[in-house]
Design a protein around this motif. Sequence first.
Motif, PDB file in Angstrom:
ATOM      1  N   ILE A   1       3.204 -20.141 -21.813  1.00 50.33           N
ATOM      2  CA  ILE A   1       4.690 -19.665 -22.119  1.00 50.33           C
ATOM      3  C   ILE A   1       5.463 -20.560 -21.303  1.00 50.33           C
ATOM      4  N   ARG A   2       6.717 -20.879 -21.856  1.00 49.82           N
ATOM      5  CA  ARG A   2       7.361 -22.029 -21.644  1.00 49.82           C
ATOM      6  C   ARG A   2       8.526 -21.014 -21.093  1.00 49.82           C
ATOM      7  N   PRO A   3       8.909 -20.996 -19.664  1.00 49.21           N
ATOM      8  CA  PRO A   3      10.020 -20.161 -19.281  1.00 49.21           C
ATOM      9  C   PRO A   3      11.266 -20.530 -19.574  1.00 49.21           C
ATOM     10  N   GLU A   4      11.973 -20.022 -20.412  1.00 48.27           N
ATOM     11  CA  GLU A   4      13.412 -20.092 -20.789  1.00 48.27           C
ATOM     12  C   GLU A   4      14.442 -19.318 -19.813  1.00 48.27           C
ATOM     13  N   LEU A   5      13.798 -18.163 -19.514  1.00 46.25           N
ATOM     14  CA  LEU A   5      14.526 -17.152 -18.598  1.00 46.25           C
ATOM     15  C   LEU A   5      13.616 -16.761 -17.347  1.00 46.25           C
ATOM     16  N   VAL A   6      13.967 -16.945 -16.279  1.00 48.48           N
ATOM     17  CA  VAL A   6      13.144 -16.731 -15.131  1.00 48.48           C
ATOM     18  C   VAL A   6      13.997 -15.812 -14.032  1.00 48.48           C
ATOM     19  N   THR A   7      13.512 -14.589 -13.867  1.00 44.23           N
ATOM     20  CA  THR A   7      14.215 -13.758 -12.921  1.00 44.23           C
ATOM     21  C   THR A   7      13.282 -13.264 -12.002  1.00 44.23           C
ATOM     22  N   GLY A   8      13.736 -12.962 -10.784  1.00 42.12           N
ATOM     23  CA  GLY A   8      13.035 -12.545  -9.685  1.00 42.12           C
ATOM     24  C   GLY A   8      13.743 -11.680  -8.645  1.00 42.12           C
ATOM     25  N   PHE A   9      12.969 -10.942  -7.949  1.00 45.24           N
ATOM     26  CA  PHE A   9      13.702 -10.114  -6.736  1.00 45.24           C
ATOM     27  C   PHE A   9      12.865  -9.853  -5.833  1.00 45.24           C
ATOM     28  N   HIS A  10      13.177  -9.783  -4.488  1.00 43.74           N
ATOM     29  CA  HIS A  10      12.584  -9.417  -3.415  1.00 43.74           C
ATOM     30  C   HIS A  10      13.212  -7.967  -3.255  1.00 43.74           C
ATOM     31  N   ALA A  11      12.438  -6.863  -2.981  1.00 45.36           N
ATOM     32  CA  ALA A  11      12.869  -5.818  -2.232  1.00 45.36           C
ATOM     33  C   ALA A  11      12.568  -5.184  -0.976  1.00 45.36           C
TER      34      ALA A  11
ATOM     35  N   ALA B   1       0.998  -1.179  -0.185  1.00 44.23           N
ATOM     36  CA  ALA B   1       0.065  -0.026   0.035  1.00 44.23           C
ATOM     37  C   ALA B   1       0.867   1.464   0.103  1.00 44.23           C
ATOM     38  N   ASP B   2       1.976   1.044   0.559  1.00 44.84           N
ATOM     39  CA  ASP B   2       2.810   2.490   0.640  1.00 44.84           C
ATOM     40  C   ASP B   2       3.825   2.445  -0.723  1.00 44.84           C
ATOM     41  N   ASP B   3       3.269   1.597  -1.661  1.00 47.87           N
ATOM     42  CA  ASP B   3       4.152   1.572  -3.144  1.00 47.87           C
ATOM     43  C   ASP B   3       5.482   1.083  -3.143  1.00 47.87           C
ATOM     44  N   SER B   4       6.039   0.370  -1.995  1.00 54.54           N
ATOM     45  CA  SER B   4       7.027  -0.257  -2.079  1.00 54.54           C
ATOM     46  C   SER B   4       6.758  -1.471  -2.799  1.00 54.54           C
ATOM     47  N   ILE B   5       7.771  -2.244  -3.407  1.00 51.30           N
ATOM     48  CA  ILE B   5       7.830  -3.412  -3.988  1.00 51.30           C
ATOM     49  C   ILE B   5       8.143  -4.498  -3.084  1.00 51.30           C
ATOM     50  N   GLY B   6       7.071  -5.604  -3.062  1.00 50.66           N
ATOM     51  CA  GLY B   6       7.509  -6.651  -2.238  1.00 50.66           C
ATOM     52  C   GLY B   6       8.513  -7.584  -3.249  1.00 50.66           C
ATOM     53  N   TRP B   7       7.919  -8.083  -4.060  1.00 53.42           N
ATOM     54  CA  TRP B   7       8.801  -8.807  -5.129  1.00 53.42           C
ATOM     55  C   TRP B   7       8.236  -8.406  -6.542  1.00 53.42           C
ATOM     56  N   SER B   8       9.186  -8.963  -7.450  1.00 46.21           N
ATOM     57  CA  SER B   8       8.893  -8.859  -8.841  1.00 46.21           C
ATOM     58  C   SER B   8       9.385 -10.067  -9.563  1.00 46.21           C
ATOM     59  N   VAL B   9       8.690 -10.770 -10.478  1.00 49.29           N
ATOM     60  CA  VAL B   9       9.169 -11.771 -11.243  1.00 49.29           C
ATOM     61  C   VAL B   9       8.920 -11.595 -12.686  1.00 49.29           C
ATOM     62  N   ILE B  10       9.860 -11.908 -13.647  1.00 49.36           N
ATOM     63  CA  ILE B  10       9.836 -11.783 -15.167  1.00 49.36           C
ATOM     64  C   ILE B  10      10.175 -13.307 -15.457  1.00 49.36           C
ATOM     65  N   VAL B  11       9.316 -13.652 -16.299  1.00 48.59           N
ATOM     66  CA  VAL B  11       9.493 -14.905 -17.163  1.00 48.59           C
ATOM     67  C   VAL B  11       9.535 -14.461 -18.734  1.00 48.59           C
ATOM     68  N   THR B  12      10.448 -15.106 -19.272  1.00 46.56           N
ATOM     69  CA  THR B  12      10.667 -14.915 -20.727  1.00 46.56           C
ATOM     70  C   THR B  12      10.862 -16.208 -21.529  1.00 46.56           C
ATOM     71  N   GLY B  13       9.983 -16.182 -22.519  1.00 46.59           N
ATOM     72  CA  GLY B  13       9.905 -17.690 -23.321  1.00 46.59           C
ATOM     73  C   GLY B  13       8.920 -17.726 -24.395  1.00 46.59           C
ATOM     74  N   MET B  14       8.927 -18.770 -25.115  1.00 49.05           N
ATOM     75  CA  MET B  14       8.196 -18.910 -26.481  1.00 49.05           C
ATOM     76  C   MET B  14       6.775 -18.871 -25.762  1.00 49.05           C
ATOM     77  N   ALA B  15       5.586 -18.292 -26.622  1.00 49.66           N
ATOM     78  CA  ALA B  15       4.311 -18.299 -26.288  1.00 49.66           C
ATOM     79  C   ALA B  15       3.586 -19.260 -27.413  1.00 49.66           C
ATOM     80  N   ARG B  16       2.807 -20.159 -26.979  1.00 54.58           N
ATOM     81  CA  ARG B  16       2.096 -21.230 -27.894  1.00 54.58           C
ATOM     82  C   ARG B  16       0.690 -21.345 -27.613  1.00 54.58           C
ATOM     83  N   ARG B  17      -0.023 -21.400 -28.563  1.00 54.32           N
ATOM     84  CA  ARG B  17      -1.574 -21.403 -28.260  1.00 54.32           C
ATOM     85  C   ARG B  17      -1.860 -23.118 -28.078  1.00 54.32           C
ATOM     86  N   LEU B  18      -2.746 -23.170 -26.987  1.00 57.36           N
ATOM     87  CA  LEU B  18      -2.977 -24.428 -26.679  1.00 57.36           C
ATOM     88  C   LEU B  18      -4.084 -24.971 -27.331  1.00 57.36           C
TER      89      LEU B  18
END
Length: 127
Positions: free
Chosen positions: A113-123, A75-92
């Motif tokens: 989305i098949r995650p090739e790269l997964v990055t995350g951080f806690h702030a 609520a105070d606009d601080s980031i708790g965590w963020s995750v970014i997944v990068t990969g190929m998107a396929r229609r099922l």
Amino acid sequence: MTPERFQELSREESLRLLASVAVGRIVFTHQALPAIRPVHHLVDDGQVIVRGDPGTILLSAVDTVVAYEADSVAADDSIGWSVIVTGMARRLDAASPPGRYRALEGDGYFIQIRPELVTGFHAGPRA
């Protein structure tokens, strides 16, 4: 306000946090320009599943490399965590999504989305 310190998260922890929320943002290319759309998601066996609505530009994400991001902001606009997944998107295929994908309610289609790269951080505040 205390400056934030970023702590990198493991792939497993990042995917666990991603699975703990239902909404994120998919980043893709549409007409040679970047596009970002908020969507509902779920994580199934390490894959990110999103639902697209008929007639939307989200279909241009299919068969391309996309990024998917979700986070937790306090609520105070601080980031708790963020995750970014990068990969190929396929229609099922309509027949392939199991019943548990029905949590992504609505008429439409599913994109995996098949995650090739997964990055995350806690702030958090600096110690």
